[in-house]
Write a protein that holds these residues in place. Structure first.
Motif, PDB file in Angstrom:
ATOM      1  N   GLY A   1       0.782  -1.254   0.100  1.00  0.00           N
ATOM      2  CA  GLY A   1      -0.089  -0.034  -0.167  1.00  0.00           C
ATOM      3  C   GLY A   1       0.790   1.290   0.216  1.00  0.00           C
ATOM      4  O   GLY A   1       0.541   2.309  -0.794  1.00  0.00           O
ATOM      5  N   LEU A   2       1.822   1.339   0.804  1.00  0.00           N
ATOM      6  CA  LEU A   2       3.066   2.540   0.690  1.00  0.00           C
ATOM      7  C   LEU A   2       3.384   2.438  -0.600  1.00  0.00           C
ATOM      8  O   LEU A   2       3.797   3.657  -0.982  1.00  0.00           O
ATOM      9  CB  LEU A   2       3.716   2.242   2.040  1.00  0.00           C
ATOM     10  CG  LEU A   2       3.340   2.444   3.527  1.00  0.00           C
ATOM     11  CD1 LEU A   2       4.000   1.948   4.515  1.00  0.00           C
ATOM     12  CD2 LEU A   2       2.902   4.124   3.597  1.00  0.00           C
ATOM     13  N   SER A   3       3.902   1.472  -1.104  1.00  0.00           N
ATOM     14  CA  SER A   3       4.533   1.249  -2.525  1.00  0.00           C
ATOM     15  C   SER A   3       3.536   2.032  -3.328  1.00  0.00           C
ATOM     16  O   SER A   3       3.983   2.855  -4.303  1.00  0.00           O
ATOM     17  CB  SER A   3       5.136   0.090  -2.747  1.00  0.00           C
ATOM     18  OG  SER A   3       5.848  -0.540  -2.033  1.00  0.00           O
ATOM     19  N   LEU A   4       2.318   1.619  -3.356  1.00  0.00           N
ATOM     20  CA  LEU A   4       1.299   2.325  -4.380  1.00  0.00           C
ATOM     21  C   LEU A   4       1.433   3.750  -4.349  1.00  0.00           C
ATOM     22  O   LEU A   4       1.516   4.400  -5.316  1.00  0.00           O
ATOM     23  CB  LEU A   4       0.096   1.516  -4.033  1.00  0.00           C
ATOM     24  CG  LEU A   4      -0.326   0.254  -4.720  1.00  0.00           C
ATOM     25  CD1 LEU A   4      -1.719  -0.119  -4.115  1.00  0.00           C
ATOM     26  CD2 LEU A   4      -0.147   0.220  -6.055  1.00  0.00           C
ATOM     27  N   ILE A   5       1.175   4.244  -2.904  1.00  0.00           N
ATOM     28  CA  ILE A   5       1.229   5.524  -2.782  1.00  0.00           C
ATOM     29  C   ILE A   5       2.552   6.578  -3.471  1.00  0.00           C
ATOM     30  O   ILE A   5       2.627   7.285  -4.150  1.00  0.00           O
ATOM     31  CB  ILE A   5       0.986   6.181  -1.350  1.00  0.00           C
ATOM     32  CG1 ILE A   5      -0.404   5.472  -1.019  1.00  0.00           C
ATOM     33  CG2 ILE A   5       0.962   7.466  -1.303  1.00  0.00           C
ATOM     34  CD1 ILE A   5      -0.577   5.551   0.524  1.00  0.00           C
TER      35      ILE A   5
ATOM     36  N   TRP B   1      -5.866  12.404  11.862  1.00  0.00           N
ATOM     37  CA  TRP B   1      -6.886  12.464  10.843  1.00  0.00           C
ATOM     38  C   TRP B   1      -6.480  13.379   9.405  1.00  0.00           C
ATOM     39  O   TRP B   1      -7.207  13.609   8.464  1.00  0.00           O
ATOM     40  CB  TRP B   1      -8.320  13.297  11.157  1.00  0.00           C
ATOM     41  CG  TRP B   1      -8.954  12.666  12.293  1.00  0.00           C
ATOM     42  CD1 TRP B   1      -9.662  11.485  12.346  1.00  0.00           C
ATOM     43  CD2 TRP B   1      -8.724  12.833  13.642  1.00  0.00           C
ATOM     44  NE1 TRP B   1      -9.975  11.193  13.706  1.00  0.00           N
ATOM     45  CE2 TRP B   1      -9.443  12.009  14.562  1.00  0.00           C
ATOM     46  CE3 TRP B   1      -7.921  14.079  14.293  1.00  0.00           C
ATOM     47  CZ2 TRP B   1      -9.585  11.983  15.711  1.00  0.00           C
ATOM     48  CZ3 TRP B   1      -8.244  13.977  15.691  1.00  0.00           C
ATOM     49  CH2 TRP B   1      -8.844  13.132  16.424  1.00  0.00           C
ATOM     50  N   THR B   2      -5.052  13.480   9.065  1.00  0.00           N
ATOM     51  CA  THR B   2      -4.366  14.172   8.114  1.00  0.00           C
ATOM     52  C   THR B   2      -5.007  13.397   6.663  1.00  0.00           C
ATOM     53  O   THR B   2      -4.872  14.023   5.607  1.00  0.00           O
ATOM     54  CB  THR B   2      -3.118  14.307   8.136  1.00  0.00           C
ATOM     55  OG1 THR B   2      -2.467  13.143   8.577  1.00  0.00           O
ATOM     56  CG2 THR B   2      -2.704  15.338   9.197  1.00  0.00           C
ATOM     57  N   PRO B   3      -5.110  11.956   6.672  1.00  0.00           N
ATOM     58  CA  PRO B   3      -5.375  11.462   5.521  1.00  0.00           C
ATOM     59  C   PRO B   3      -6.672  11.931   4.910  1.00  0.00           C
ATOM     60  O   PRO B   3      -6.905  11.688   3.559  1.00  0.00           O
ATOM     61  CB  PRO B   3      -5.494   9.926   5.907  1.00  0.00           C
ATOM     62  CG  PRO B   3      -4.306   9.692   6.917  1.00  0.00           C
ATOM     63  CD  PRO B   3      -4.938  11.079   7.717  1.00  0.00           C
ATOM     64  N   LEU B   4      -7.789  12.294   5.698  1.00  0.00           N
ATOM     65  CA  LEU B   4      -8.991  12.864   5.102  1.00  0.00           C
ATOM     66  C   LEU B   4      -8.902  14.265   4.739  1.00  0.00           C
ATOM     67  O   LEU B   4      -9.939  14.595   4.209  1.00  0.00           O
ATOM     68  CB  LEU B   4      -9.870  12.975   6.447  1.00  0.00           C
ATOM     69  CG  LEU B   4     -10.158  11.468   7.241  1.00  0.00           C
ATOM     70  CD1 LEU B   4     -11.293  11.984   8.323  1.00  0.00           C
ATOM     71  CD2 LEU B   4     -10.708  10.658   6.245  1.00  0.00           C
TER      72      LEU B   4
ATOM     73  N   PHE C   1      -0.282   6.945   6.870  1.00  0.00           N
ATOM     74  CA  PHE C   1       1.080   7.371   6.580  1.00  0.00           C
ATOM     75  C   PHE C   1       1.108   8.180   5.312  1.00  0.00           C
ATOM     76  O   PHE C   1       1.903   9.295   5.273  1.00  0.00           O
ATOM     77  CB  PHE C   1       2.136   6.593   7.027  1.00  0.00           C
ATOM     78  CG  PHE C   1       2.348   6.249   8.303  1.00  0.00           C
ATOM     79  CD1 PHE C   1       3.191   6.948   9.315  1.00  0.00           C
ATOM     80  CD2 PHE C   1       1.707   5.213   9.075  1.00  0.00           C
ATOM     81  CE1 PHE C   1       3.108   6.617  10.549  1.00  0.00           C
ATOM     82  CE2 PHE C   1       1.684   4.908  10.270  1.00  0.00           C
ATOM     83  CZ  PHE C   1       2.545   5.783  11.162  1.00  0.00           C
ATOM     84  N   GLY C   2       0.567   7.725   4.285  1.00  0.00           N
ATOM     85  CA  GLY C   2       0.691   8.147   2.862  1.00  0.00           C
ATOM     86  C   GLY C   2      -0.122   9.608   3.193  1.00  0.00           C
ATOM     87  O   GLY C   2       0.445  10.824   2.624  1.00  0.00           O
TER      88      GLY C   2
ATOM     89  N   PHE D   1      -0.053  15.491   3.741  1.00  0.00           N
ATOM     90  CA  PHE D   1      -0.282  16.733   4.457  1.00  0.00           C
ATOM     91  C   PHE D   1       0.958  17.759   4.811  1.00  0.00           C
ATOM     92  O   PHE D   1       1.092  18.849   4.730  1.00  0.00           O
ATOM     93  CB  PHE D   1      -0.996  16.383   5.564  1.00  0.00           C
ATOM     94  CG  PHE D   1      -1.754  17.542   6.302  1.00  0.00           C
ATOM     95  CD1 PHE D   1      -2.702  17.981   6.025  1.00  0.00           C
ATOM     96  CD2 PHE D   1      -1.087  18.150   7.595  1.00  0.00           C
ATOM     97  CE1 PHE D   1      -3.567  19.096   6.538  1.00  0.00           C
ATOM     98  CE2 PHE D   1      -1.552  19.067   8.303  1.00  0.00           C
ATOM     99  CZ  PHE D   1      -2.847  19.551   7.877  1.00  0.00           C
ATOM    100  N   LEU D   2       1.949  17.081   5.219  1.00  0.00           N
ATOM    101  CA  LEU D   2       3.208  17.689   5.768  1.00  0.00           C
ATOM    102  C   LEU D   2       3.890  18.522   4.735  1.00  0.00           C
ATOM    103  O   LEU D   2       4.682  19.322   4.655  1.00  0.00           O
ATOM    104  CB  LEU D   2       4.110  16.704   6.503  1.00  0.00           C
ATOM    105  CG  LEU D   2       3.712  16.211   7.707  1.00  0.00           C
ATOM    106  CD1 LEU D   2       4.697  15.153   8.279  1.00  0.00           C
ATOM    107  CD2 LEU D   2       3.649  17.305   8.786  1.00  0.00           C
ATOM    108  N   SER D   3       3.620  17.938   3.658  1.00  0.00           N
ATOM    109  CA  SER D   3       4.323  18.569   2.140  1.00  0.00           C
ATOM    110  C   SER D   3       3.416  19.860   1.682  1.00  0.00           C
ATOM    111  O   SER D   3       3.996  20.540   0.756  1.00  0.00           O
ATOM    112  CB  SER D   3       4.467  17.603   1.286  1.00  0.00           C
ATOM    113  OG  SER D   3       3.323  17.160   0.530  1.00  0.00           O
TER     114      SER D   3
END
Length: 523
Positions: free
Chosen positions: A216-220, A344-347, A387-388, A393-395
């Motif tokens: 999943g992280l590789s996909l992102i 909740w940053t992924p939202l 985490f994605g 969000f941090l960027s």
């Protein structure tokens, strides 16, 4: 001086955690919710030659000056190695303390040997059910040659923590792609290894869902890089993990399609649309062909959403007609608590919000409470989106340096104090007695055993879990210990088994420090 102190703390923490006793951390830290908090509190400030106050001021005002890219690479490398070894230690202690049971672990562990013996994807841990009638997991075929080479339950015991550690590889790559400050990258990696849903999977041993994390992280990562061929390869591997992978992968691709596009538009649309079609066909193939054809008379499947219907179309229609009830379940679902660990940053981004919402819908509406709460290993598909979304969000350019530093440090503290901590189990002091008990049996004969022993018996051709049928069939050997996990029976049932077998003149009782072998006379 700071480097000397830093070395002292690394040695005082690292060596006990990896090679030491059960706790793996100094006893004076036992009051912390997560004793390994000291690893973060002391590890980074002490590498700075400046006083801690000045370092913290720099961290919030100019975080890019806190750590160089070179030091970041060194830090991250040793963090990954450290936690991989600690995770391995946890897995081995679980194994030798009989915390690994036939329930689920041996289902997966026996599938490959049984297939090699001609019983396609069957396992004694589920009464020789066909696993592909319960879950479609083609990724097992990729593991087949490696598992056959090692031919040991320890393969999956070791593979689990290694896969979790490997999940940090695409995570690190994604941080270097999107996060400017090296110190922020390091803190995100630490948050990953302290992430409660990730650590929890270690307590429940190997499950195929753990492959969702690195894939999943590789996909992102490849989606962010727009490396479409690599994205497609990982996408197909993701579909091979389990049948629900098609839903999450489609949601990720769909979210990316609806997000703000960068050139070249046409290439992105063609790749993502094609992969969504492939995922849809895969889901249809799994749900309509593979699972029904492999489902035997004893395998009704797990109908988590049976109260809403018996087919995906019926369930979706029921969801739409009862949207108020469904919305209430989603808002109160355990998935939101997990997202809360990354604030909740992924939202905030459609690419990670859509698959997260789909995950929340699927799990919050299930019949099983553990699925609704997203306990055990059920969070694996959600972890990459957590985490994605956090990294994206941090960027954001709109965030100030202070906001980024406060956000990432807050998430680290949140996971350290309110997350989970590693459990170092007590190895069973009578493991040698168990070894002697297993050696007293002819493993080519029919054996019935408690589930707790199945992962330790290597691979037996005619092995069954304790049941009434074992008594009726008068199998050659019984292996029982009433002080350990009684699965698949209750404690009272195990005691009854012992009493019945002890009074049966056809069986000879052998006691190896509480590990009882009932051997059929002249088997």
């Amino acid at each position: 001086m700071s480097k000397v102190l830093n070395l002292f703390f690394i040695l005082s923490m690292g060596i006990p955690a990896i090679f030491g006793g059960l706790q793996g951390y100094p006893s004076f830290l036992s009051n912390f919710r997560n004793p390994l908090i000291i690893f973060t509190i002391l590890f980074f400030p002490l590498w700075s030659m400046n006083p801690a106050r000045e370092w913290l001021q720099t961290f919030f005002e100019k975080p890019t000056d806190c750590l160089s890219d070179k030091k970041e690479k060194v830090f991250v490398f040793w963090i990954v190695i450290f936690f991989c070894l600690v995770y391995l230690k946890v897995a081995f202690l679980n194994y030798f303390s009989f915390q690994v049971s036939a329930n689920d672990f041996s289902v997966y562990d026996y599938l490959i040997p049984e297939t090699a013996w001609g019983r396609f994807m069957q396992s004694p841990a589920c009464s020789y059910c066909n696993h592909f009638g319960v879950h479609s997991t083609p990724i097992l075929f990729l593991l087949y040659p490696v598992h056959r080479f090692f031919n040991s339950p320890l393969f999956f015991i070791c593979l689990h923590p290694i896969v979790l550690a490997l999940g940090s590889v695409p995570l690190i790559a994604l941080t270097r792609l999107r996060i400017l400050a090296p110190v922020h990258r390091v803190l995100v990696v630490i948050s990953y290894f302290f992430f409660a849903p990730l650590i929890t999977t270690l307590d429940y041993n190997f499950h195929i869902e753990i492959f969702y994390i690195p894939l999943g992280l590789s996909l992102i990562y490849f989606l962010e890089k727009q490396s479409w061929l690599k994205f497609a390869i990982i996408f197909l591997l993701y579909l091979a993990v389990k049948e629900d992978g098609a839903i999450y992968a489609s949601a990720l691709a769909g979210g990316a399609l609806m997000s703000k596009m960068e050139r070249p538009y046409k290439t992105k649309i063609i790749w993502l649309t094609s992969l969504i079609v492939i995922a849809s066909l895969t889901f249809w193939l799994n749900s309509r062909v593979i699972l029904p054809r492999n489902r035997g008379p004893l395998e009704e499947g797990v109908k988590f959403w049976s109260k809403y219907g018996n087919t995906p179309i019926e369930i979706l229609d029921s969801f739409l007609r009862n949207w108020g009830e469904i919305l209430g379940l989603i808002v109160n679902g355990g998935w939101l608590k997990i997202l809360g660990l990354v604030l909740w940053t992924p939202l905030f981004f459609l690419g990670t919000a859509l698959p997260s919402l789909v995950f929340g819908l699927i799990h919050s509406t299930a019949n099983a409470v553990q699925v609704q709460k997203v306990d055990l290993y059920y969070a694996c598909p959600l972890i990459p989106f957590c985490f994605g979304g956090l990294i994206i969000f941090l960027s954001k350019n709109s965030l100030t340096k202070k906001t980024r530093s406060a956000l990432v440090s807050g998430i680290v503290v949140l996971n350290l104090f309110f997350g989970e901590y590693l459990t170092f189990s007590q190895p069973n002091p009578k493991y040698k007695d168990f070894t002697a008990a297993s050696q007293a049996m002819d493993l080519t004969k029919k054996i019935c055993s408690q589930g707790v022993f199945v992962p330790h018996l290597n691979y037996i051709h005619d092995l069954n879990l304790l049941s009434q049928r074992c008594l009726e069939n008068k199998v050659d050997y019984f292996l029982i210990n009433e002080k350990l996990n009684p699965y698949p029976l209750r404690n009272s049932d195990v005691s009854n088994f012992i009493n019945l077998l002890s009074s049966d003149s056809e069986y000879e009782k052998l006691d190896f420090g509480g590990f009882l072998v009932f051997r059929k006379k002249n088997p």
